[in-house]
Design a protein around this motif. Structure first.
Motif, PDB file in Angstrom:
ATOM      1  N   SER A  11      -9.974  -0.732  -4.812  1.00  0.00           N
ATOM      2  CA  SER A  11      -9.809   0.015  -3.569  1.00  0.00           C
ATOM      3  C   SER A  11      -9.251  -0.896  -2.487  1.00  0.00           C
ATOM      4  N   VAL A  12      -8.766  -0.296  -1.428  1.00  0.00           N
ATOM      5  CA  VAL A  12      -8.276  -1.049  -0.274  1.00  0.00           C
ATOM      6  C   VAL A  12      -9.469  -1.778   0.349  1.00  0.00           C
TER       7      VAL A  12
ATOM      8  N   LEU B 226       0.833  -1.191   0.000  1.00  0.00           N
ATOM      9  CA  LEU B 226       0.000   0.000   0.000  1.00  0.00           C
ATOM     10  C   LEU B 226       0.874   1.250   0.000  1.00  0.00           C
TER      11      LEU B 226
ATOM     12  N   SER C  75      -8.951   4.324   4.216  1.00  0.00           N
ATOM     13  CA  SER C  75      -8.582   4.563   2.824  1.00  0.00           C
ATOM     14  C   SER C  75      -9.224   5.891   2.418  1.00  0.00           C
TER      15      SER C  75
ATOM     16  N   ASP D 208      -3.605   3.817   0.647  1.00  0.00           N
ATOM     17  CA  ASP D 208      -4.258   3.538  -0.625  1.00  0.00           C
ATOM     18  C   ASP D 208      -3.466   2.469  -1.363  1.00  0.00           C
ATOM     19  N   LYS D 209      -4.083   1.922  -2.388  1.00  0.00           N
ATOM     20  CA  LYS D 209      -3.382   0.971  -3.250  1.00  0.00           C
ATOM     21  C   LYS D 209      -2.346   1.730  -4.063  1.00  0.00           C
TER      22      LYS D 209
ATOM     23  N   LEU E  77      -7.012  -3.207   5.404  1.00  0.00           N
ATOM     24  CA  LEU E  77      -7.013  -2.124   6.396  1.00  0.00           C
ATOM     25  C   LEU E  77      -6.720  -2.672   7.789  1.00  0.00           C
TER      26      LEU E  77
ATOM     27  N   GLU F  52      -0.808   7.613   2.037  1.00  0.00           N
ATOM     28  CA  GLU F  52      -1.371   8.783   1.365  1.00  0.00           C
ATOM     29  C   GLU F  52      -1.222  10.040   2.223  1.00  0.00           C
TER      30      GLU F  52
END
Length: 188
Positions: A56-57, A28, A91, A49-50, A62, A31
């Motif tokens: 999406s995550v 990941l 995310s 985030d990816k 998470l 961010e």
């Protein structure tokens, strides 16, 4: 003792350095990190985030990265000894501005609202993403209620000409999902 904004900004920068590799170990990207005071404790917010792709995550990711971040903070001298803190890991939400190429890639095939440098506000479906430009089919709201939305042919926009952009969530209800639901079961 209340933390000053400059102190929390410096702490967020320090934690970004501390946590970046921990987050990357899960595939990941870190961010954003923010730190703010809430009463006598600090709230540490971490957004992950990816690194790439359109997915999406997911919740399991998470959970795993939260454990890793929590362990890293527990090993950090500032958080291990004195200061109580609350950790929030998430995310990015839909309101996150599309600022990096990977944000645009994640939004591919979705509706986006965007402002051009000249002040023009548009909405459309993002169909292609390149390094310096995106292709969007602009949607125009109907002049009158009940009329169909006009959709332009896909048009290329240089990323440097887009001042601000966000995903515009679409709410589509699929009636087929509700065909097998018994109303009496819901009232139970």
């Amino acid at each position: 003792m209340t933390a000053k904004p400059a102190d929390t900004e410096q702490e967020a920068q320090r934690l970004t350095t501390v946590l970046e590799k921990e987050v990357e170990s899960h595939g990941l990207v870190l961010e954003e990190v923010s730190v703010r005071a809430s009463g006598k404790q600090m709230i540490v917010q971490v957004i992950v985030d990816k690194a790439d792709g359109t997915q999406s995550v997911i919740l399991d990711e998470l959970g795993e990265v939260t454990t890793t971040i929590s362990n890293a903070l527990d090993q950090d001298a500032k958080y291990a000894s004195v200061d109580p803190y609350e950790l929030e890991v998430s995310s990015p939400g839909l309101s996150r501005p599309l600022t990096l190429n990977r944000h645009w890639i994640r939004a591919k095939n979705r509706m986006v609202k965007f402002n051009l440098a000249d002040g023009t506000k548009l909405r459309g479906r993002l169909t292609e993403v390149a390094d310096t430009e995106v292709v969007i089919s602009v949607h125009h709201e109907p002049a009158k209620k009940g009329m169909k939305i006009k959709v332009d042919e896909p048009k290329t926009f240089a990323l440097e000409d887009i001042r601000k952009a966000v995903v515009d969530p679409e709410i589509n209800f699929d009636d087929a999902l509700f065909e097998n639901i018994d109303i009496e079961d819901l009232e139970g």
